[in-house]
Motif scaffolding. Structure first.
Motif, PDB file in Angstrom:
ATOM      1  N   LEU A 129       0.485  -1.338  -0.055  1.00 55.13           N
ATOM      2  CA  LEU A 129      -0.230  -0.064   0.049  1.00 55.13           C
ATOM      3  C   LEU A 129       0.758   1.004  -0.146  1.00 55.13           C
ATOM      4  N   GLY A 130       0.333   2.223   0.368  1.00 54.88           N
ATOM      5  CA  GLY A 130       0.773   3.386   0.585  1.00 54.88           C
ATOM      6  C   GLY A 130       2.202   3.776   1.131  1.00 54.88           C
ATOM      7  N   THR A 131       3.186   4.436   1.393  1.00 51.71           N
ATOM      8  CA  THR A 131       4.249   4.885   1.850  1.00 51.71           C
ATOM      9  C   THR A 131       4.712   6.146   2.166  1.00 51.71           C
ATOM     10  N   GLN A 132       5.337   6.963   3.315  1.00 51.47           N
ATOM     11  CA  GLN A 132       5.954   8.652   3.454  1.00 51.47           C
ATOM     12  C   GLN A 132       6.692   8.859   2.383  1.00 51.47           C
ATOM     13  N   ILE A 133       6.700  10.150   2.103  1.00 51.55           N
ATOM     14  CA  ILE A 133       7.732  10.965   1.480  1.00 51.55           C
ATOM     15  C   ILE A 133       8.819  10.839   2.580  1.00 51.55           C
ATOM     16  N   THR A 134       8.417  11.489   3.848  1.00 55.70           N
ATOM     17  CA  THR A 134       9.656  11.624   4.636  1.00 55.70           C
ATOM     18  C   THR A 134      10.645  10.450   4.620  1.00 55.70           C
ATOM     19  N   GLU A 135       9.837   9.103   5.134  1.00 63.05           N
ATOM     20  CA  GLU A 135      10.423   7.649   5.393  1.00 63.05           C
ATOM     21  C   GLU A 135      10.989   7.470   4.271  1.00 63.05           C
ATOM     22  N   THR A 136      10.696   7.238   2.900  1.00 62.91           N
ATOM     23  CA  THR A 136      11.718   7.291   1.831  1.00 62.91           C
ATOM     24  C   THR A 136      12.367   8.362   1.615  1.00 62.91           C
ATOM     25  N   LEU A 137      13.220   9.337   1.987  1.00 56.88           N
ATOM     26  CA  LEU A 137      13.710  10.078   2.078  1.00 56.88           C
ATOM     27  C   LEU A 137      14.876   9.381   3.093  1.00 56.88           C
ATOM     28  N   GLU A 138      14.330   9.518   4.238  1.00 54.60           N
ATOM     29  CA  GLU A 138      15.419   8.995   5.637  1.00 54.60           C
ATOM     30  C   GLU A 138      15.402   7.649   5.107  1.00 54.60           C
ATOM     31  N   SER A 180      11.928  20.332   3.877  1.00 55.60           N
ATOM     32  CA  SER A 180      10.785  20.470   3.241  1.00 55.60           C
ATOM     33  C   SER A 180      10.376  22.393   2.902  1.00 55.60           C
ATOM     34  N   LEU A 181       9.615  22.361   1.958  1.00 55.39           N
ATOM     35  CA  LEU A 181       9.207  24.099   1.118  1.00 55.39           C
ATOM     36  C   LEU A 181       7.963  24.589   1.886  1.00 55.39           C
ATOM     37  N   SER A 182       8.184  25.438   2.729  1.00 54.88           N
ATOM     38  CA  SER A 182       7.263  26.064   3.590  1.00 54.88           C
ATOM     39  C   SER A 182       6.149  26.661   3.041  1.00 54.88           C
ATOM     40  N   GLY A 183       5.823  26.751   1.650  1.00 54.86           N
ATOM     41  CA  GLY A 183       4.584  27.385   0.958  1.00 54.86           C
ATOM     42  C   GLY A 183       4.527  28.590   1.272  1.00 54.86           C
ATOM     43  N   PRO A 199      14.716  18.919  -9.240  1.00 57.22           N
ATOM     44  CA  PRO A 199      13.781  18.973  -8.353  1.00 57.22           C
ATOM     45  C   PRO A 199      12.903  19.111  -7.576  1.00 57.22           C
ATOM     46  N   VAL A 200      11.677  19.412  -7.317  1.00 59.34           N
ATOM     47  CA  VAL A 200      10.706  19.187  -6.121  1.00 59.34           C
ATOM     48  C   VAL A 200      10.110  17.675  -5.918  1.00 59.34           C
ATOM     49  N   ILE A 201       9.922  17.001  -4.809  1.00 59.50           N
ATOM     50  CA  ILE A 201       9.272  16.060  -4.855  1.00 59.50           C
ATOM     51  C   ILE A 201       7.916  16.554  -3.777  1.00 59.50           C
ATOM     52  N   ILE A 202       6.701  16.663  -5.132  1.00 58.77           N
ATOM     53  CA  ILE A 202       4.971  16.765  -3.959  1.00 58.77           C
ATOM     54  C   ILE A 202       4.349  15.476  -3.590  1.00 58.77           C
ATOM     55  N   ARG A 282      -7.177  23.449  -3.494  1.00 51.51           N
ATOM     56  CA  ARG A 282      -6.283  22.941  -2.857  1.00 51.51           C
ATOM     57  C   ARG A 282      -5.507  21.718  -2.562  1.00 51.51           C
ATOM     58  N   VAL A 283      -4.341  21.159  -3.329  1.00 50.61           N
ATOM     59  CA  VAL A 283      -4.282  19.878  -3.528  1.00 50.61           C
ATOM     60  C   VAL A 283      -2.935  19.923  -2.923  1.00 50.61           C
ATOM     61  N   ILE A 284      -2.095  20.406  -3.248  1.00 53.46           N
ATOM     62  CA  ILE A 284      -0.739  20.220  -3.238  1.00 53.46           C
ATOM     63  C   ILE A 284      -0.590  19.888  -1.293  1.00 53.46           C
ATOM     64  N   ASN A 285      -0.423  18.810  -0.860  1.00 58.75           N
ATOM     65  CA  ASN A 285      -0.339  18.670   0.462  1.00 58.75           C
ATOM     66  C   ASN A 285       1.377  18.754   0.938  1.00 58.75           C
ATOM     67  N   GLN A 286       2.461  18.416   0.280  1.00 57.61           N
ATOM     68  CA  GLN A 286       3.333  18.700   1.066  1.00 57.61           C
ATOM     69  C   GLN A 286       4.524  18.659   0.213  1.00 57.61           C
ATOM     70  N   ALA A 287       5.793  19.149   0.064  1.00 53.48           N
ATOM     71  CA  ALA A 287       6.848  19.388  -0.555  1.00 53.48           C
ATOM     72  C   ALA A 287       8.106  19.069  -0.048  1.00 53.48           C
ATOM     73  N   TYR A 288       9.362  18.814  -1.289  1.00 57.06           N
ATOM     74  CA  TYR A 288      10.600  18.696  -0.121  1.00 57.06           C
ATOM     75  C   TYR A 288      11.679  18.664  -1.260  1.00 57.06           C
ATOM     76  N   ILE A 289      12.781  18.904  -1.203  1.00 57.91           N
ATOM     77  CA  ILE A 289      13.833  18.785  -1.869  1.00 57.91           C
ATOM     78  C   ILE A 289      14.750  18.080  -1.544  1.00 57.91           C
ATOM     79  N   ALA A 290      16.024  17.111  -1.967  1.00 58.10           N
ATOM     80  CA  ALA A 290      16.211  16.459  -1.570  1.00 58.10           C
ATOM     81  C   ALA A 290      18.156  17.082  -2.294  1.00 58.10           C
ATOM     82  N   TYR A 291      19.189  16.592  -1.329  1.00 54.57           N
ATOM     83  CA  TYR A 291      20.654  16.893  -2.350  1.00 54.57           C
ATOM     84  C   TYR A 291      21.214  15.954  -2.121  1.00 54.57           C
ATOM     85  N   ASP A 292      21.511  15.678  -3.307  1.00 55.05           N
ATOM     86  CA  ASP A 292      23.059  14.435  -3.210  1.00 55.05           C
ATOM     87  C   ASP A 292      24.189  14.823  -2.349  1.00 55.05           C
ATOM     88  N   LEU A 293      24.960  13.319  -2.491  1.00 56.41           N
ATOM     89  CA  LEU A 293      25.843  13.035  -1.318  1.00 56.41           C
ATOM     90  C   LEU A 293      26.697  13.578  -2.066  1.00 56.41           C
TER      91      LEU A 293
END
Length: 293
Positions: A129-138, A180-183, A199-202, A282-293
């Motif tokens: 089923l579903g997963t969370q953006i933050t747990e995948t980034l972690e 996370s982007l503040s909005g 790119p921005v993960i949404i 109002r359909v965007i519920n979160q937005a993140y970016i990630a930095y390459d190591l």
């Protein structure tokens, strides 16, 4: 380009009021099945990660009218009937793009394309089923991700777990951090990030309007009154924008026969509205970016 009318059978585990049963959209819509899989509140509310926020970001005043990173992406993928959209957006598209830039944009192969199954299977643990953006980034920050050649994707199972050799391979492909982007000032902030090849993960709340052909002939997601009782959430990667279309270009994980060869355009208004509780669209519920190591 073709008009994509669809029934979304959402295989997602949502918080609060979201359910795990597939939900059908109006019966007159063509019966095509697509999965989502981003965990969300299911009400359009924008989630701000105050403990991990992008701050003091300087937006240049000379941004171009359009920018597109799609030429840096691996081939369009298809998550099939698993709720693995988060891992497709992050592990497959975003991390492959990062590694492609690092390798001077060499052609993608299965050994240079990152596996969505590596992260998804570890989080789903056989319950696809579903997963969370933050747990995948972690997970990408802690363990990284290995290639498709090392850990192939199977949309009929998510129980297989990586072995020691695959984990060793994954450790080479980590992210260093994510934010996370503040909005606040979101459209300009996202434009500037995309121009920096970030790119921005949404996470987006999908209605039956998602992917409909707009006045430009684009598969798009335009302003409308959203019914939050019928739809579910989906993770995607924002890789471009166009002021002519007043929209961001977003890569999806439903195959290249969906949308505009696998892409959809989401109206700027969706991002302008994230903090406006009175907004109907109002359909965007979160937005993140990630930095390459």
């Amino acid at each position: 380009m073709r008009k994509n009318r669809l029934i979304l059978f959402f295989i997602v585990a949502c918080l609060c009021s979201c359910q795990n049963e597939p939900v059908g959209l109006p019966s007159e819509i063509e019966e095509l099945e697509f999965a989502t899989g981003s965990i969300c509140n299911g009400n359009g509310e924008y989630k701000i990660d105050n403990n991990n926020l992008l701050v003091n970001y300087v937006i240049p005043n000379n941004l171009p009218d359009s920018y597109d990173l799609s030429h840096l992406l691996p081939p369009i993928g298809n998550q099939g009937q698993q709720g693995s959209c988060v891992s497709w957006a992050i592990s497959y598209y975003m991390k492959s793009l990062q590694e492609g830039i690092e390798s001077n944009n060499q052609p993608f192969t299965t050994t240079s394309t990152m596996s969505p199954a590596y992260t998804y299977n570890q989080l789903a643990q056989g319950n696809c089923l579903g997963t969370q953006i933050t747990e995948t980034l972690e997970l990408l920050k802690d363990k990284g991700v290995c290639s498709l050649a090392s850990f192939p994707y199977n949309d009929t199972s998510c129980s297989l777990q990586p072995n020691e050799e695959q984990n060793d391979l994954a450790s080479t492909y980590k992210i260093s951090d994510y934010k996370s982007l503040s909005g606040q000032n979101m459209v300009l902030e996202m434009k500037a990030l995309i121009n920096e090849k970030t790119p921005v993960i949404i996470g987006a709340y999908l209605s039956s309007e998602f992917g409909k052909i707009d006045n430009f002939g684009l598969a798009a997601y335009r302003e409308h009154l959203v019914n939050y009782s019928l739809e579910r959430c989906h993770a995607m990667l924002v890789i471009g924008y166009s002021d002519d279309y007043s929209a961001f270009k977003v890569v999806n994980s439903w195959g290249n026969e969906w949308g505009n060869d696998g892409f959809v355009w989401i109206d700027y208004k969706a991002f302008e509205n994230v903090l406006d509780e009175a907004a109907e669209f109002r359909v965007i519920n979160q937005a993140y970016i990630a930095y390459d190591l």
